[in-house]
Design an enzyme around this catalytic site. Structure first.
Site, PDB file in Angstrom:
ATOM      1  N   ASP A  35      -7.160  -4.206   3.853  1.00 47.12           N
ATOM      2  CA  ASP A  35      -6.528  -4.614   2.937  1.00 47.12           C
ATOM      3  C   ASP A  35      -6.837  -4.290   1.086  1.00 47.12           C
ATOM      4  O   ASP A  35      -8.184  -3.865   0.474  1.00 47.12           O
ATOM      5  CB  ASP A  35      -6.549  -6.047   2.650  1.00 47.12           C
ATOM      6  CG  ASP A  35      -5.340  -6.530   1.836  1.00 47.12           C
ATOM      7  OD1 ASP A  35      -3.655  -7.453   2.403  1.00 47.12           O
ATOM      8  OD2 ASP A  35      -5.388  -6.343   0.715  1.00 47.12           O
ATOM      9  N   ILE A  36      -5.816  -4.141   0.757  1.00 49.32           N
ATOM     10  CA  ILE A  36      -5.756  -2.675  -0.749  1.00 49.32           C
ATOM     11  C   ILE A  36      -7.012  -3.966  -1.671  1.00 49.32           C
ATOM     12  O   ILE A  36      -7.419  -3.742  -2.715  1.00 49.32           O
ATOM     13  CB  ILE A  36      -4.881  -2.757  -1.365  1.00 49.32           C
ATOM     14  CG1 ILE A  36      -4.906  -1.816  -2.468  1.00 49.32           C
ATOM     15  CG2 ILE A  36      -3.958  -3.515  -1.642  1.00 49.32           C
ATOM     16  CD1 ILE A  36      -4.075  -0.561  -3.056  1.00 49.32           C
ATOM     17  N   ASN A  96       2.093 -13.419   8.230  1.00 47.92           N
ATOM     18  CA  ASN A  96       3.612 -13.608   7.443  1.00 47.92           C
ATOM     19  C   ASN A  96       4.903 -13.187   7.513  1.00 47.92           C
ATOM     20  O   ASN A  96       4.634 -12.251   7.829  1.00 47.92           O
ATOM     21  CB  ASN A  96       2.851 -13.836   5.869  1.00 47.92           C
ATOM     22  CG  ASN A  96       1.550 -13.789   5.061  1.00 47.92           C
ATOM     23  OD1 ASN A  96       1.545 -15.405   5.659  1.00 47.92           O
ATOM     24  ND2 ASN A  96       0.936 -13.856   4.362  1.00 47.92           N
ATOM     25  N   VAL A 105       4.975  -7.438   2.267  1.00 45.61           N
ATOM     26  CA  VAL A 105       5.346  -5.842   2.933  1.00 45.61           C
ATOM     27  C   VAL A 105       6.639  -6.364   4.936  1.00 45.61           C
ATOM     28  O   VAL A 105       5.624  -7.472   5.228  1.00 45.61           O
ATOM     29  CB  VAL A 105       4.327  -5.108   3.189  1.00 45.61           C
ATOM     30  CG1 VAL A 105       4.206  -4.118   3.733  1.00 45.61           C
ATOM     31  CG2 VAL A 105       3.364  -5.454   1.950  1.00 45.61           C
ATOM     32  N   HIS A 109       2.382  -7.206  10.220  1.00 43.61           N
ATOM     33  CA  HIS A 109       1.277  -6.742   9.981  1.00 43.61           C
ATOM     34  C   HIS A 109       0.431  -8.260  10.337  1.00 43.61           C
ATOM     35  O   HIS A 109       0.807  -9.137  10.073  1.00 43.61           O
ATOM     36  CB  HIS A 109       0.887  -6.594   8.578  1.00 43.61           C
ATOM     37  CG  HIS A 109       1.181  -7.177   7.676  1.00 43.61           C
ATOM     38  ND1 HIS A 109       2.262  -7.198   6.990  1.00 43.61           N
ATOM     39  CD2 HIS A 109       0.620  -7.801   6.390  1.00 43.61           C
ATOM     40  CE1 HIS A 109       2.736  -7.824   6.148  1.00 43.61           C
ATOM     41  NE2 HIS A 109       2.342  -8.240   6.069  1.00 43.61           N
ATOM     42  N   HIS A 111      -3.235 -10.068   9.722  1.00 48.06           N
ATOM     43  CA  HIS A 111      -3.863 -10.167   8.786  1.00 48.06           C
ATOM     44  C   HIS A 111      -5.332 -10.265   9.611  1.00 48.06           C
ATOM     45  O   HIS A 111      -5.161 -11.848  10.091  1.00 48.06           O
ATOM     46  CB  HIS A 111      -4.221 -11.010   7.533  1.00 48.06           C
ATOM     47  CG  HIS A 111      -3.085 -10.551   6.788  1.00 48.06           C
ATOM     48  ND1 HIS A 111      -3.355 -10.246   5.300  1.00 48.06           N
ATOM     49  CD2 HIS A 111      -1.327 -10.981   6.445  1.00 48.06           C
ATOM     50  CE1 HIS A 111      -2.386 -10.118   4.129  1.00 48.06           C
ATOM     51  NE2 HIS A 111      -1.327 -10.417   5.071  1.00 48.06           N
TER      52      HIS A 111
HETATM   53  P1  5GP Z   1       1.733 -10.022   3.391  1.00 49.88           P
HETATM   54  O1  5GP Z   1       1.355 -10.856   2.028  1.00 49.88           O
HETATM   55  O2  5GP Z   1       2.640  -9.121   3.806  1.00 49.88           O
HETATM   56  O3  5GP Z   1       1.373 -10.883   4.543  1.00 49.88           O
HETATM   57  O4  5GP Z   1       0.216  -9.152   2.924  1.00 49.88           O
HETATM   58  C1  5GP Z   1       0.736  -8.047   2.179  1.00 49.88           C
HETATM   59  C2  5GP Z   1      -0.286  -7.652   2.078  1.00 49.88           C
HETATM   60  O5  5GP Z   1      -0.880  -6.099   2.101  1.00 49.88           O
HETATM   61  C3  5GP Z   1      -1.167  -7.891   1.064  1.00 49.88           C
HETATM   62  O6  5GP Z   1      -2.429  -8.600   1.489  1.00 49.88           O
HETATM   63  C4  5GP Z   1      -1.582  -6.822   0.197  1.00 49.88           C
HETATM   64  O7  5GP Z   1      -3.410  -6.838  -0.785  1.00 49.88           O
HETATM   65  C5  5GP Z   1      -1.403  -5.748   0.739  1.00 49.88           C
HETATM   66  N1  5GP Z   1      -1.527  -4.576   1.000  1.00 49.88           N
HETATM   67  C6  5GP Z   1       0.296  -4.704   0.009  1.00 49.88           C
HETATM   68  N2  5GP Z   1      -0.261  -3.149  -0.351  1.00 49.88           N
HETATM   69  C7  5GP Z   1      -1.113  -2.113   0.084  1.00 49.88           C
HETATM   70  C8  5GP Z   1      -1.155  -0.687  -0.217  1.00 49.88           C
HETATM   71  O8  5GP Z   1      -1.330   0.379  -0.950  1.00 49.88           O
HETATM   72  N3  5GP Z   1      -2.684  -0.702   0.754  1.00 49.88           N
HETATM   73  C9  5GP Z   1      -3.351  -1.597   1.508  1.00 49.88           C
HETATM   74  N4  5GP Z   1      -4.368  -1.465   2.057  1.00 49.88           N
HETATM   75  N5  5GP Z   1      -3.012  -3.124   1.423  1.00 49.88           N
HETATM   76  C10 5GP Z   1      -1.722  -3.317   0.764  1.00 49.88           C
END
Ligand code: 5GP
Length: 126
Positions: A35-36, A96, A105, A109, A111
């Site tokens: 994760d970034i 999520n 996103v 995915h 986590h």
């Molecule tokens: P969500 O809230 O959709 O469950 O989590 C999305 C995750 O994607 C977040 O933890 C965010 O930090 C990660 N994320 C967003 N953009 C990028 C990216 O460009 N690269 C990576 N490696 N992670 C990302």
């Protein structure tokens, strides 16, 4: 209503190689990467390569091969990162979905968070 997949989402761009990622593991059907903005010492995202929006979408429509491959990759990542609950100290799996799940996103995915005590499962809503 059926799920509609937006192929301009950031993980679709990662899968197409348009955006770099720190890969942890890659198979025919699955990609695991860091994760970034890590929320814990270990924070890996595992995604299917197919166009699925949420966990239920993936679980309902992916092929058996994709589902097995995804789950085996999750197991491999946990071993590789040392966060299994038997040999390591465990981890939290989170996925999520949609507005109430506060999904950022729209590509399914999982986590994997570990390397520290993750805390309560459900914090107060923001
Ligand atoms: P969500 O809230 O959709 O469950 O989590 C999305 C995750 O994607 C977040 O933890 C965010 O930090 C990660 N994320 C967003 N953009 C990028 C990216 O460009 N690269 C990576 N490696 N992670 C990302």
């Amino acid at each position: 209503m059926a799920y509609a997949y937006d192929d301009q989402n950031i993980f679709a761009k990662i899968l197409r190689g348009e955006i770099p990622n720190k890969t942890v593991l890659e198979t025919d059907h699955t990609l695991a990467f860091e994760d970034i903005q890590p929320q814990a010492p270990v924070h890996v995202l595992v995604i299917p390569k197919g166009p699925y929006v949420t966990y239920d979408h993936f679980a309902g429509e992916a092929s058996a091969d994709e589902i097995v491959d995804f789950n085996r990759t999750v197991a491999e990542v946990c071993k590789k990162m040392g966060v299994t609950a038997d040999e390591g100290q465990g981890c939290r799996f989170i996925s999520n979905a949609g507005e109430h799940g506060v999904q950022e996103v729209p590509h399914y995915h999982l986590h994997i968070l570990g390397g520290r005590r993750i805390g309560r499962m459900i914090p107060k809503a923001d």
